[in-house]
Design an enzyme around this catalytic site. Structure first.
Site, mmCIF file in Angstrom:
data_model
loop_
_atom_site.group_PDB
_atom_site.id
_atom_site.type_symbol
_atom_site.label_atom_id
_atom_site.label_comp_id
_atom_site.label_asym_id
_atom_site.label_seq_id
_atom_site.Cartn_x
_atom_site.Cartn_y
_atom_site.Cartn_z
ATOM 1 N N LYS A 35 -38.475 64.328 -46.056
ATOM 2 C CA LYS A 35 -38.061 65.302 -45.714
ATOM 3 C C LYS A 35 -39.510 66.269 -44.901
ATOM 4 O O LYS A 35 -40.311 65.474 -44.559
ATOM 5 C CB LYS A 35 -38.678 66.588 -46.824
ATOM 6 C CG LYS A 35 -39.909 65.980 -47.575
ATOM 7 C CD LYS A 35 -39.948 66.732 -49.233
ATOM 8 C CE LYS A 35 -41.242 65.874 -49.706
ATOM 9 N NZ LYS A 35 -40.973 66.404 -51.680
ATOM 10 N N TYR A 254 -65.861 83.468 -32.426
ATOM 11 C CA TYR A 254 -65.882 84.760 -33.551
ATOM 12 C C TYR A 254 -66.739 84.639 -34.334
ATOM 13 O O TYR A 254 -66.250 83.453 -35.465
ATOM 14 C CB TYR A 254 -63.936 84.610 -33.860
ATOM 15 C CG TYR A 254 -62.710 84.625 -32.980
ATOM 16 C CD1 TYR A 254 -62.599 85.899 -32.354
ATOM 17 C CD2 TYR A 254 -62.246 83.838 -32.515
ATOM 18 C CE1 TYR A 254 -61.979 85.901 -31.368
ATOM 19 C CE2 TYR A 254 -61.324 84.047 -31.355
ATOM 20 C CZ TYR A 254 -60.686 84.980 -30.915
ATOM 21 O OH TYR A 254 -59.937 85.388 -29.842
ATOM 22 N N MET A 302 -57.704 80.116 -32.280
ATOM 23 C CA MET A 302 -55.734 79.864 -32.106
ATOM 24 C C MET A 302 -55.486 78.268 -31.438
ATOM 25 O O MET A 302 -54.871 77.423 -31.664
ATOM 26 C CB MET A 302 -55.175 80.783 -31.356
ATOM 27 C CG MET A 302 -53.609 80.657 -31.852
ATOM 28 S SD MET A 302 -52.409 81.422 -30.776
ATOM 29 C CE MET A 302 -52.533 83.031 -32.055
HETATM 30 C C1 PLP Z 1 -41.600 64.892 -52.251
HETATM 31 C C2 PLP Z 1 -40.913 64.404 -52.825
HETATM 32 C C3 PLP Z 1 -41.553 63.192 -53.249
HETATM 33 C C4 PLP Z 1 -42.547 62.471 -52.642
HETATM 34 O O1 PLP Z 1 -44.111 63.731 -53.249
HETATM 35 P P1 PLP Z 1 -45.141 62.161 -52.595
HETATM 36 O O2 PLP Z 1 -45.820 63.175 -53.803
HETATM 37 O O3 PLP Z 1 -44.966 62.373 -51.117
HETATM 38 O O4 PLP Z 1 -44.763 61.091 -53.169
HETATM 39 C C5 PLP Z 1 -40.984 62.213 -54.079
HETATM 40 N N1 PLP Z 1 -39.765 62.945 -54.754
HETATM 41 C C6 PLP Z 1 -39.317 64.383 -54.274
HETATM 42 C C7 PLP Z 1 -37.905 65.129 -55.167
HETATM 43 C C8 PLP Z 1 -39.929 65.266 -53.665
HETATM 44 O O5 PLP Z 1 -39.181 66.375 -53.297
#
Ligand code: PLP
Length: 357
Positions: A35, A254, A302
């Site tokens: 993801k 800054y 930035m």
């Molecule tokens: C993001 C996610 C993971 C992975 O988690 P990590 O801590 O990055 O290993 C596993 N299961 C679900 C449902 C997730 O949303």
């Protein structure tokens, strides 16, 4: 010339980390979690390098479709399931699996027109109290799912709240509650994220779901990834675009929050929070200049950061600056910036160019 801020992605190290998952959970199938653009590493390239994974987990339907159109034929799981009735045709058409975590989604499936068998991962809330059905509701939900016109294979899923805390009792409690759910069902089960894969072998079950460990981040605060056998996948780098001599007492950047303790060179690297480098990284945060540690001086801008070159008087314009990755763990930078490697990795912005090797 193109701006020198680039992310180098080492796909061999990614595959090495995947093999660590296999070694840690030899009896489980692996759903590689890709993801958020594969935690900032590039969705399609990462998926192609992980052909050995038994499934891929994403959140957006758009990501799933991109993967299919790139020729990815593995099982793809939508981790938050469907968001509207319109999604059903696409989920069927692209042959995707869905997580079902809420009554609304169940109703959408009941009212919609399923045209093909749909494989479902039923999410159970065993104690995280974010997504999922209460354990007491599971039997009734399963009954409704099995009554759908095109019920496919049903699997059971839960997610841990504190798997990264080896001393916490909550993980054991969640494992216990999940074991009580759907007793008598033969459905495959999945519980473990990266932390649980590494720290809670009792949670491995039929499928594990690694995310951060694939990318070489440590899921545990205070335990570095290298000691877990993991290798960094992303190296974020840029170059010095200026080296300027300053006098003792000169205030840098800054707010003038940092001042030169002696006459010294200050380097300016072309990377900033517009690229995803954390604005909250304080003065003193390490960077590598030509492979040697140096420190951030003053606030992150930035597009730029300033670097104390007091110990590196020979550094010149064009020299390489590494912000994290090989030689400088992303977890170390994240801790200093008050965040996690997860946020730094998936926050690398679209203007950074990627190189794969
Ligand atoms: C993001 C996610 C993971 C992975 O988690 P990590 O801590 O990055 O290993 C596993 N299961 C679900 C449902 C997730 O949303």
């Amino acid at each position: 010339m193109t701006r020198p801020a680039r992310a180098r992605i080492d796909l061999q190290n990614l595959q090495h980390n995947f093999s660590c998952v296999r070694e840690s959970a030899p009896a489980s199938q692996v759903m590689a979690i890709i993801k958020a653009n594969a935690y900032g590493h590039g969705l399609v390239r990462v998926a192609q390098a992980l052909r050995a994974a038994d499934a891929l987990g994403v959140v957006g339907l758009k990501e799933a479709i991109t993967l299919r159109e790139a020729g990815c034929d593995q099982r793809i799981v939508l981790l938050e399931g469907l968001f509207s009735a319109d999604d059903i045709a696409l989920i069927n058409g692209y042959h995707l699996d869905v997580v079902i975590h809420h009554r609304n989604q169940l109703e959408l499936l009941e009212q919609g027109r399923l045209a093909r068998p749909l494989d479902i991962w039923l999410k159970v809330d065993t104690g995280m109290h974010r997504l999922g059905f209460a354990p007491t509701d599971v039997d009734a939900v399963v009954e409704r799912l099995m009554a759908l016109p095109h019920a496919g294979t049903l699997r059971l899923m839960t997610h841990f709240a504190s798997a990264d805390e080896p001393d916490s009792t909550s993980t054991t409690e969640q494992i216990g509650r999940f074991a009580e759910v759907g007793r008598g069902m033969t459905a495959e089960r999945t519980l473990a994220n990266s932390a649980a894969i590494l720290a809670w072998p009792d949670s491995h079950a039929d499928w594990v779901r690694p995310g951060i460990m694939l990318y070489g981040g440590s899921p545990f605060t205070g335990r570095d990834a290298q000691s877990l056998g993991l290798k960094p996948v992303m190296t974020l780098r840029s170059e010095l675009i200026a080296v300027n001599a300053h006098r003792k007492g000169d205030a840098i950047g800054y707010g003038g929050s940092w001042t030169c303790s002696k006459d010294m060179n200050i380097g300016v690297a072309a990377i900033g929070y517009g690229d995803g480098y954390p604005r909250h990284a304080p003065s003193g945060t390490p960077v590598l200049v030509n492979g040697q540690r140096a420190q951030l001086a003053g606030r992150v801008s930035m597009d730029m950061i300033c670097i104390d070159l007091g110990e590196q008087p020979a550094a010149v314009v064009g020299d390489e600056v590494i912000l994290w990755g090989g030689g400088l763990p992303v977890d170390e930078v994240a801790a200093l910036a008050g965040t996690l490697s997860y946020e730094l990795l998936c926050g690398v912005s679209a203007r950074v160019c990627y190189d794969y090797c």
